[in-house]
Write a protein that holds these residues in place. Structure first.
Motif, PDB file in Angstrom:
ATOM      1  N   MET A 651       0.834  -1.198   0.000  1.00 47.55           N
ATOM      2  CA  MET A 651       0.000   0.000   0.000  1.00 47.55           C
ATOM      3  C   MET A 651       0.871   1.250   0.000  1.00 47.55           C
ATOM      4  O   MET A 651       0.533   2.265  -0.635  1.00 47.55           O
ATOM      5  CB  MET A 651      -0.930  -0.018   1.213  1.00 47.55           C
ATOM      6  N   GLY A 652       2.005   1.183   0.705  1.00 52.55           N
ATOM      7  CA  GLY A 652       2.937   2.310   0.690  1.00 52.55           C
ATOM      8  C   GLY A 652       3.539   2.533  -0.682  1.00 52.55           C
ATOM      9  O   GLY A 652       3.672   3.674  -1.144  1.00 52.55           O
ATOM     10  N   ILE A 653       3.907   1.423  -1.346  1.00 50.55           N
ATOM     11  CA  ILE A 653       4.453   1.522  -2.705  1.00 50.55           C
ATOM     12  C   ILE A 653       3.407   2.109  -3.643  1.00 50.55           C
ATOM     13  O   ILE A 653       3.715   2.943  -4.510  1.00 50.55           O
ATOM     14  CB  ILE A 653       4.903   0.128  -3.185  1.00 50.55           C
ATOM     15  N   LEU A 654       2.154   1.695  -3.455  1.00 52.25           N
ATOM     16  CA  LEU A 654       1.066   2.206  -4.282  1.00 52.25           C
ATOM     17  C   LEU A 654       0.929   3.717  -4.103  1.00 52.25           C
ATOM     18  O   LEU A 654       0.735   4.467  -5.078  1.00 52.25           O
ATOM     19  CB  LEU A 654      -0.232   1.494  -3.888  1.00 52.25           C
ATOM     20  N   GLY A 655       1.034   4.174  -2.850  1.00 48.93           N
ATOM     21  CA  GLY A 655       0.971   5.606  -2.587  1.00 48.93           C
ATOM     22  C   GLY A 655       2.104   6.356  -3.271  1.00 48.93           C
ATOM     23  O   GLY A 655       1.918   7.456  -3.807  1.00 48.93           O
ATOM     24  N   GLN A 656       3.299   5.741  -3.260  1.00 48.19           N
ATOM     25  CA  GLN A 656       4.459   6.379  -3.892  1.00 48.19           C
ATOM     26  C   GLN A 656       4.256   6.517  -5.398  1.00 48.19           C
ATOM     27  O   GLN A 656       4.534   7.566  -5.979  1.00 48.19           O
ATOM     28  CB  GLN A 656       5.719   5.537  -3.618  1.00 48.19           C
ATOM     29  N   ILE A 657       3.780   5.443  -6.048  1.00 49.43           N
ATOM     30  CA  ILE A 657       3.628   5.491  -7.500  1.00 49.43           C
ATOM     31  C   ILE A 657       2.508   6.448  -7.895  1.00 49.43           C
ATOM     32  O   ILE A 657       2.567   7.105  -8.936  1.00 49.43           O
ATOM     33  CB  ILE A 657       3.410   4.076  -8.095  1.00 49.43           C
ATOM     34  N   PHE A 658       1.470   6.564  -7.043  1.00 49.19           N
ATOM     35  CA  PHE A 658       0.431   7.554  -7.308  1.00 49.19           C
ATOM     36  C   PHE A 658       1.045   8.956  -7.332  1.00 49.19           C
ATOM     37  O   PHE A 658       0.770   9.762  -8.224  1.00 49.19           O
ATOM     38  CB  PHE A 658      -0.653   7.501  -6.223  1.00 49.19           C
ATOM     39  N   LEU A 659       1.860   9.244  -6.322  1.00 47.11           N
ATOM     40  CA  LEU A 659       2.442  10.579  -6.200  1.00 47.11           C
ATOM     41  C   LEU A 659       3.434  10.843  -7.336  1.00 47.11           C
ATOM     42  O   LEU A 659       3.477  11.942  -7.907  1.00 47.11           O
ATOM     43  CB  LEU A 659       3.139  10.727  -4.844  1.00 47.11           C
ATOM     44  N   ILE A 660       4.233   9.810  -7.673  1.00 43.82           N
ATOM     45  CA  ILE A 660       5.197   9.967  -8.766  1.00 43.82           C
ATOM     46  C   ILE A 660       4.473  10.246 -10.075  1.00 43.82           C
ATOM     47  O   ILE A 660       4.846  11.136 -10.845  1.00 43.82           O
ATOM     48  CB  ILE A 660       6.077   8.699  -8.891  1.00 43.82           C
ATOM     49  N   SER A 661       3.411   9.474 -10.317  1.00 44.29           N
ATOM     50  CA  SER A 661       2.640   9.669 -11.552  1.00 44.29           C
ATOM     51  C   SER A 661       2.025  11.063 -11.585  1.00 44.29           C
ATOM     52  O   SER A 661       1.985  11.717 -12.635  1.00 44.29           O
ATOM     53  CB  SER A 661       1.538   8.602 -11.652  1.00 44.29           C
ATOM     54  N   LEU A 662       1.544  11.518 -10.436  1.00 46.13           N
ATOM     55  CA  LEU A 662       0.925  12.838 -10.356  1.00 46.13           C
ATOM     56  C   LEU A 662       1.943  13.938 -10.650  1.00 46.13           C
ATOM     57  O   LEU A 662       1.698  14.853 -11.444  1.00 46.13           O
ATOM     58  CB  LEU A 662       0.321  13.036  -8.967  1.00 46.13           C
ATOM     59  N   ASN A 663       3.118  13.847 -10.038  1.00 47.48           N
ATOM     60  CA  ASN A 663       4.122  14.892 -10.167  1.00 47.48           C
ATOM     61  C   ASN A 663       4.857  14.864 -11.502  1.00 47.48           C
ATOM     62  O   ASN A 663       5.461  15.859 -11.899  1.00 47.48           O
ATOM     63  CB  ASN A 663       5.151  14.792  -9.025  1.00 47.48           C
ATOM     64  N   ARG A 664       4.833  13.697 -12.187  1.00 46.24           N
ATOM     65  CA  ARG A 664       5.597  13.583 -13.437  1.00 46.24           C
ATOM     66  C   ARG A 664       4.677  13.452 -14.645  1.00 46.24           C
ATOM     67  O   ARG A 664       5.089  12.986 -15.707  1.00 46.24           O
ATOM     68  CB  ARG A 664       6.529  12.375 -13.355  1.00 46.24           C
ATOM     69  N   THR A 665       3.426  13.881 -14.495  1.00 46.53           N
ATOM     70  CA  THR A 665       2.471  13.793 -15.603  1.00 46.53           C
ATOM     71  C   THR A 665       2.967  14.562 -16.826  1.00 46.53           C
ATOM     72  O   THR A 665       2.952  14.064 -17.959  1.00 46.53           O
ATOM     73  CB  THR A 665       1.101  14.344 -15.162  1.00 46.53           C
ATOM     74  N   LYS A 666       3.424  15.792 -16.591  1.00 47.31           N
ATOM     75  CA  LYS A 666       3.890  16.621 -17.703  1.00 47.31           C
ATOM     76  C   LYS A 666       5.146  16.023 -18.338  1.00 47.31           C
ATOM     77  O   LYS A 666       5.285  15.975 -19.564  1.00 47.31           O
ATOM     78  CB  LYS A 666       4.185  18.038 -17.208  1.00 47.31           C
ATOM     79  N   GLU A 667       6.073  15.528 -17.487  1.00 46.22           N
ATOM     80  CA  GLU A 667       7.311  14.925 -17.995  1.00 46.22           C
ATOM     81  C   GLU A 667       7.010  13.722 -18.874  1.00 46.22           C
ATOM     82  O   GLU A 667       7.594  13.557 -19.952  1.00 46.22           O
ATOM     83  CB  GLU A 667       8.198  14.505 -16.815  1.00 46.22           C
ATOM     84  N   ILE A 668       6.065  12.878 -18.413  1.00 43.98           N
ATOM     85  CA  ILE A 668       5.700  11.693 -19.191  1.00 43.98           C
ATOM     86  C   ILE A 668       5.107  12.106 -20.532  1.00 43.98           C
ATOM     87  O   ILE A 668       5.422  11.536 -21.583  1.00 43.98           O
ATOM     88  CB  ILE A 668       4.714  10.815 -18.388  1.00 43.98           C
ATOM     89  N   GLY A 669       4.238  13.125 -20.501  1.00 41.15           N
ATOM     90  CA  GLY A 669       3.629  13.602 -21.737  1.00 41.15           C
ATOM     91  C   GLY A 669       4.663  14.119 -22.720  1.00 41.15           C
ATOM     92  O   GLY A 669       4.620  13.804 -23.916  1.00 41.15           O
ATOM     93  N   VAL A 670       5.621  14.922 -22.233  1.00 42.26           N
ATOM     94  CA  VAL A 670       6.671  15.480 -23.097  1.00 42.26           C
ATOM     95  C   VAL A 670       7.508  14.361 -23.699  1.00 42.26           C
ATOM     96  O   VAL A 670       7.835  14.367 -24.893  1.00 42.26           O
ATOM     97  CB  VAL A 670       7.548  16.476 -22.299  1.00 42.26           C
ATOM     98  N   ARG A 671       7.893  13.364 -22.859  1.00 43.59           N
ATOM     99  CA  ARG A 671       8.715  12.255 -23.356  1.00 43.59           C
ATOM    100  C   ARG A 671       7.966  11.462 -24.434  1.00 43.59           C
ATOM    101  O   ARG A 671       8.561  11.041 -25.436  1.00 43.59           O
ATOM    102  CB  ARG A 671       9.098  11.323 -22.205  1.00 43.59           C
ATOM    103  N   LYS A 672       6.657  11.253 -24.243  1.00 45.21           N
ATOM    104  CA  LYS A 672       5.901  10.487 -25.225  1.00 45.21           C
ATOM    105  C   LYS A 672       5.766  11.265 -26.534  1.00 45.21           C
ATOM    106  O   LYS A 672       5.839  10.671 -27.618  1.00 45.21           O
ATOM    107  CB  LYS A 672       4.525  10.128 -24.670  1.00 45.21           C
ATOM    108  N   VAL A 673       5.581  12.571 -26.417  1.00 40.81           N
ATOM    109  CA  VAL A 673       5.499  13.401 -27.628  1.00 40.81           C
ATOM    110  C   VAL A 673       6.807  13.325 -28.411  1.00 40.81           C
ATOM    111  O   VAL A 673       6.833  13.346 -29.638  1.00 40.81           O
ATOM    112  CB  VAL A 673       5.157  14.858 -27.253  1.00 40.81           C
ATOM    113  N   ASN A 674       7.922  13.192 -27.652  1.00 44.96           N
ATOM    114  CA  ASN A 674       9.234  13.130 -28.283  1.00 44.96           C
ATOM    115  C   ASN A 674       9.657  11.704 -28.647  1.00 44.96           C
ATOM    116  O   ASN A 674      10.832  11.450 -28.885  1.00 44.96           O
ATOM    117  CB  ASN A 674      10.288  13.757 -27.370  1.00 44.96           C
ATOM    118  N   GLY A 675       8.705  10.767 -28.609  1.00 44.01           N
ATOM    119  CA  GLY A 675       8.971   9.442 -29.156  1.00 44.01           C
ATOM    120  C   GLY A 675       9.251   8.339 -28.167  1.00 44.01           C
ATOM    121  O   GLY A 675       9.587   7.220 -28.567  1.00 44.01           O
TER     122      GLY A 675
END
Length: 760
Positions: A651-675
């Protein structure tokens, strides 16, 4: 979803901790239901670490020392009795028999429900039985004045007492008058001097200092011809968890302070894991609610309003979790017998001590988990919010540290569980030195004249390949005698056997010869441990001088075989070939086949020859397996709580990945746009978890190694602490971590980058 995870996590954690707290309190509350337990002490020999002292010491202490209000002996039976009612011929198995005197009822304040006379033991052959035993033996009839018989004694029931408390370290269903020599439970002889070893309990008068009283006893007790001058007193409430075993009777009636420490450590770890999860989720929620916080502040909410709102939210969540956990505990209480090896009753728990501790911990948890939102709110800047900014936390080392701690705990617990099961498999499959497979042990009435006939008729059955009579058996030796060496006295475990004992038991003859018919009453066999302890290079011309005139000729040496559990090291053992005598055990070697039918045939023979006695039997392999019940239950308990800890870590790991996904949403989007591909995004999100698992493995390995090394000290024979166990624990933790994050990582990696950038 967040609320469910937060409240559910704490509810699971609280449930585990409350159960452990109840068990811990119940174990520390043993023997404390006796009215004056604080003034009751057991006498023991501090030099020899023995509590079985000569019976005659009791009268000396009671009469010669005015600091003692009452003194009573407790002589325990070494084996169960089968009691019979001569009138109805009903019989009942009695597991716990004690020889004592009238002072027992004053020392332990046990209520006497009915009695023939003012004193419970009003006759020399008096017996006092518990209320529950009276119902078993006599039903609704009045038991007073009735005669109960066992092959060694006949006694008159002169009183019925209340059952002893469940949380007593000693048990007693039947009390016999110790003033009757025939009711003494044991005898120990050395160099022709015999004593009746019993435990002595003293009720000291008010304000008597036990250590000072012990000094006073040792200074003067020698004048009364006692065999010891190093007496010490042990408080009744300390007996159960005392680390040293003082004699045979302590073995099955003691708790395990090391095990309690393990459970306490697990409870602390579980509550820390729950708190870390709460902190992680709370932080995640606070970052997710920054917009809400900004709107509230824009509309005039001050910091105190936001802090109070956050504090109420934390407190409410924890109290809801606490209520749910109390419901879970009430449902699980009946299962505590399976979980801990003893069923926990609230009457056995000191709630006055426990409740303040629980309330203190809950209050501390509330304040601890209120710090995270307070910290976030203190750093929230309304100007940044209005400008559309969000303050980042960089690498968030605090979160990494907390998750590493959770993974360390999980890996350590996985390793501990595997090592416990590895040790249990080791001792259960260890070569005991005899062949316990298909070997049946039948209890015999000592004084029966049909022992030899029974053995012969059993041997004639086609499925019985071997049989032997003995007094004592591997697993319970009821006789030990001195070595007969003047300057090096030690005890030798003695088993009286018939001629084919070795063949039936599967014990190997290593040197010399087996018994011959002319050896009866003259010869014995020694095991390797005994020969080594004597310091003999060979057995030629050697004698075992146990005090009997002429001693016994040592005609052979057999391999070491275990007469106790593997907690204990091998003992010197002598197999004595005596002339015809009474035996208490018949061992039968059965041919593999239909076991139910075989037992049925044996019962028919028994019923024909011994119709008035029940046939009690067990298989040797089952008997030795039962010696590790405590460890079995410990393994199950730690496994249960380890699973809870691992679930909380997930459950702690799940909380961490939720927060990571939340904070890196823009980064993930930029990386996907760039291939960037989905697999590359998954590696990006998951690689940190792999690093944390490796770090946790490095930290957890020495901790688990040290803990298990200490636990294995309880065994004379122990498995190796293999490196692969720690590696496997790390791989399992890594697999659990990656499985936990994969779903959320996949969602983040496969999300439409246009939506992600629009969201930002």
């Amino acid at each position: 979803m967040y609320s469910s995870l937060i409240i559910g996590g704490f509810a699971i954690g609280f449930t585990a901790c409350i159960l452990i707290a109840l068990f811990y309190s119940a174990e520390h509350n043993v023997n404390k239901h006796y009215t004056r337990h604080e003034q009751i002490y057991r006498v023991y020999d501090a030099k020899k670490n023995e509590s079985g002292l000569d019976y005659k010491i009791n009268a000396v202490i009671a009469e010669q020392y005015p600091d003692v209000e009452k003194a009573c002996p407790l002589g325990y039976s070494y084996f169960p009795f089968t009691l019979k009612d001569p009138e109805t011929r009903n019989y009942t198995r009695v597991e716990y028999t004690v020889s004592t005197n009238n002072n027992f009822f004053n020392v332990f304040s046990i209520p006497v429900l009915s009695s023939l006379d003012e004193k419970p033991f009003s006759q020399l052959n008096s017996a006092v039985i518990t209320e529950s035993l009276a119902r078993k033996l006599f039903g609704d009839e009045n038991p007073l004045g009735k005669t109960i018989k066992e092959e060694f004694f006949s006694a008159t029931v002169t009183a019925v007492m209340q059952d002893l408390p469940d949380n007593s370290s000693f048990k007693a269903e039947l009390l016999l008058n110790s003033e009757n020599e025939e009711f003494q439970m044991a005898q120990a002889c050395n160099d022709g001097v015999c004593i009746f070893p019993v435990e002595h309990f003293l009720l000291l008068k008010d304000n008597i200092e036990p250590d000072e009283f012990a000094k006073k006893m040792n200074a003067s007790i020698g004048q009364f011809n006692t065999t010891t001058d190093s007496l010490a007193l042990q408080s009744l409430s300390d007996i159960y968890l005392f680390p040293i075993k003082l004699g045979w009777t302590d073995e099955h009636s003691k708790g395990n302070s090391k095990m309690l420490f393990i459970f306490l450590a697990i409870a602390i770890l579980i509550i820390l894991l729950s708190s870390i999860n709460y902190l992680n989720y709370t932080v995640s929620m606070q970052y997710a609610k920054l917009k809400e916080i900004g709107i509230n502040k824009t509309n005039g909410a001050g910091k105190p309003h936001l802090l109070i709102d956050s504090f109420i939210e934390v407190t409410l969540g924890i109290f809801i979790a606490l209520i749910i956990s109390v419901l879970f505990v009430s449902l699980l209480l009946p299962a505590t017998g399976t979980l801990f090896g003893r069923e926990i009753h609230l009457a056995d728990v000191n709630l006055q001590q426990l409740l303040p501790v629980v309330l203190g911990i809950v209050t501390g948890i509330i304040f601890l988990n209120s710090l995270a939102p307070i910290y976030i709110l203190s750093r929230f800047n309304i100007a940044d919010f209005l400008q559309g900014g969000r303050k980042r936390n960089g690498k968030q080392f605090g979160k990494q540290l907390m998750l590493t701690f959770q993974l360390t705990v999980s890996i350590a617990l996985i390793a501990v569980v595997m090592l416990i099961f590895k040790q249990l498999q080791y001792v259960k499959h260890y070569d005991l030195g005899f062949n316990e497979e298909h070997l049946l042990r039948v209890e015999l009435p000592w004084l029966s004249e049909n022992q030899t006939t029974l053995r012969n008729e059993f041997s004639d059955l086609p499925f019985v390949s071997g049989s032997a009579l003995s007094n004592g058996y591997p697993g319970l030796i009821n006789m030990s005698m001195g070595s007969g060496v003047e300057d090096d006295e030690f005890m030798v475990e003695c088993i009286y056997v018939t001629e084919n004992f070795l063949e039936t038991m599967g014990v190997q003859l290593l040197d010399g010869r087996n018994f011959l018919s002319g050896d009866k009453g003259k010869a014995c066999l020694m095991n390797e441990a005994a020969v080594k302890r004597y310091g003999w290079e060979d057995i030629i011309g050697k004698k075992y001088n146990n005090g009997r005139e002429g001693g016994y000729d040592v005609v052979g040496m057999v391999n070491n075989f275990n007469v106790e559990s593997l907690h204990s090291s091998l003992s010197p053992v002598a197999l004595i070939y005596e002339s015809d005598r009474e035996y208490n055990t018949l061992s039968l070697r059965l041919i593999p086949g239909n076991l139910g039918q075989q037992i049925s045939e044996l019962r028919k023979v028994w019923g024909r020859l011994l119709p008035d006695d029940p046939m009690e039997f067990t298989f040797y392999d089952d008997q030795f397996q039962a010696m590790y019940q405590k460890e079995d239950k410990l393994a199950k308990s730690i496994t249960f709580f380890s699973i809870i800890a691992i679930v909380l870590t997930c459950m702690g790991i799940l909380g961490q990945i939720f927060l990571i996904s939340l904070n890196r949403t823009k980064e993930i989007g930029v990386r996907k746009v760039n291939g960037a591909t989905v697999s590359e995004i998954l590696v990006l999100l998951n690689k940190d978890f792999v690093i944390w698992v490796i770090v946790a493995l490095v930290i957890a390995t020495p901790i688990a190694y040290y803990a298990m090394n200490k636990w294995l000290e309880n065994f004379a024979y122990k498995t190796t602490l293999s490196w692969w166990i720690f590696a496997l624990a790390g791989i399992l933790a890594l697999g659990i971590a990656l499985l936990t994050v994969s779903w959320q990582s996949w969602r983040a990696a496969t999300r439409n980058p246009v939506e992600a950038l629009r969201y930002e």
